[in-house]
Scaffold this motif. Structure first.
Motif, PDB file in Angstrom:
ATOM      1  N   THR A 106     -28.489  20.320  15.863  1.00 49.67           N
ATOM      2  CA  THR A 106     -27.333  19.802  16.608  1.00 49.67           C
ATOM      3  C   THR A 106     -27.785  19.043  17.853  1.00 49.67           C
ATOM      4  OG1 THR A 106     -27.117  21.960  17.701  1.00 49.67           O
ATOM      5  CG2 THR A 106     -25.716  21.558  15.775  1.00 49.67           C
TER       6      THR A 106
ATOM      7  N   GLN B 286     -26.690  17.413  12.087  1.00 51.81           N
ATOM      8  CA  GLN B 286     -27.249  16.471  11.126  1.00 51.81           C
ATOM      9  C   GLN B 286     -28.656  16.917  10.777  1.00 51.81           C
ATOM     10  OE1 GLN B 286     -28.115  12.522  13.042  1.00 51.81           O
ATOM     11  NE2 GLN B 286     -27.190  13.564  14.799  1.00 51.81           N
TER      12      GLN B 286
ATOM     13  N   TYR C 170     -24.208  12.744  21.928  1.00 47.52           N
ATOM     14  CA  TYR C 170     -22.762  12.700  21.695  1.00 47.52           C
ATOM     15  C   TYR C 170     -22.223  14.062  21.292  1.00 47.52           C
ATOM     16  CZ  TYR C 170     -23.639   7.697  21.711  1.00 47.52           C
ATOM     17  OH  TYR C 170     -24.037   6.436  22.066  1.00 47.52           O
ATOM     18  N   ASP C 171     -20.984  14.329  21.725  1.00 48.77           N
ATOM     19  CA  ASP C 171     -20.343  15.610  21.408  1.00 48.77           C
ATOM     20  C   ASP C 171     -20.264  15.852  19.910  1.00 48.77           C
ATOM     21  OD1 ASP C 171     -19.991  16.197  24.082  1.00 48.77           O
ATOM     22  OD2 ASP C 171     -17.916  15.468  24.153  1.00 48.77           O
ATOM     23  N   PHE C 172     -19.943  14.819  19.126  1.00 48.19           N
ATOM     24  CA  PHE C 172     -19.807  15.021  17.684  1.00 48.19           C
ATOM     25  C   PHE C 172     -21.139  15.376  17.038  1.00 48.19           C
ATOM     26  CE2 PHE C 172     -20.730  10.477  17.895  1.00 48.19           C
ATOM     27  CZ  PHE C 172     -21.628  10.295  16.847  1.00 48.19           C
ATOM     28  N   GLU C 173     -22.251  14.925  17.610  1.00 49.90           N
ATOM     29  CA  GLU C 173     -23.563  15.303  17.071  1.00 49.90           C
ATOM     30  C   GLU C 173     -23.814  16.786  17.298  1.00 49.90           C
ATOM     31  OE1 GLU C 173     -26.724  11.892  17.375  1.00 49.90           O
ATOM     32  OE2 GLU C 173     -25.715  12.116  19.327  1.00 49.90           O
ATOM     33  N   ARG C 174     -23.426  17.268  18.435  1.00 48.06           N
ATOM     34  CA  ARG C 174     -23.586  18.686  18.769  1.00 48.06           C
ATOM     35  C   ARG C 174     -22.651  19.546  17.913  1.00 48.06           C
ATOM     36  NH1 ARG C 174     -26.394  19.883  23.787  1.00 48.06           N
ATOM     37  NH2 ARG C 174     -27.687  18.068  24.135  1.00 48.06           N
ATOM     38  N   ARG C 175     -21.459  19.027  17.653  1.00 51.73           N
ATOM     39  CA  ARG C 175     -20.451  19.774  16.911  1.00 51.73           C
ATOM     40  C   ARG C 175     -20.754  19.786  15.407  1.00 51.73           C
ATOM     41  NH1 ARG C 175     -16.667  17.126  18.922  1.00 51.73           N
ATOM     42  NH2 ARG C 175     -16.428  15.591  17.278  1.00 51.73           N
ATOM     43  N   GLU C 176     -21.034  18.639  14.845  1.00 55.36           N
ATOM     44  CA  GLU C 176     -21.192  18.508  13.395  1.00 55.36           C
ATOM     45  C   GLU C 176     -22.624  18.732  12.919  1.00 55.36           C
ATOM     46  OE1 GLU C 176     -19.551  14.701  12.351  1.00 55.36           O
ATOM     47  OE2 GLU C 176     -17.760  15.073  13.568  1.00 55.36           O
TER      48      GLU C 176
END
Length: 119
Positions: free
Chosen positions: A15, A27, A19-25
């Motif tokens: 994570t 990869q 960006y917040d979405f990288e931490r949330r989702e």
């Protein structure tokens, strides 16, 4: 004489990112390492205790990638290099961290950071 142990393509979900979405989702991150060390003691003894156990190393690296998030690949690569150099037999380590799903709005093949650290 410096020998090398290569561990390539270690793929771990993490994570990391700014960006917040990288931490949330999260990869996938792909890690390649090259360790420089003298493998003659292991070659002579034929005992895994006399070399870097690449299975154990893979587990340590995976725990770092899957662990505490960082913003930058540079930071992640440094943490991985530090783990490689924790074994006193390792004279140098080259670490490449690939981020194949980096949030870039253009077509690209790969984004990676490579570092080399030595004692």
């Amino acid at each position: 004489m410096t020998d090398r142990i290569h561990l390539t393509g270690l793929t771990v979900r993490g994570t990391h990112g700014v960006y917040d979405f990288e931490r949330r989702e999260g990869q996938d991150f792909v890690v390649d390492v090259v360790l420089e060390l003298d493998t003659r003691p292991a070659a002579s003894s034929d005992d895994v205790a006399d070399t870097v156990h690449y299975g154990e190393l893979a587990g340590k690296l995976a725990a770092i990638v899957g662990g505490e998030p960082v913003n930058l690949l540079e930071t992640l690569a440094q943490r991985l290099a530090d783990a490689c150099l924790a074994d006193a037999r390792v004279a140098a380590a080259e670490v490449t961290v690939h981020k194949p799903q980096a949030p870039i709005e253009l077509t690209f093949g790969d984004v990676a950071v490579s570092i080399r650290r030595e004692r």
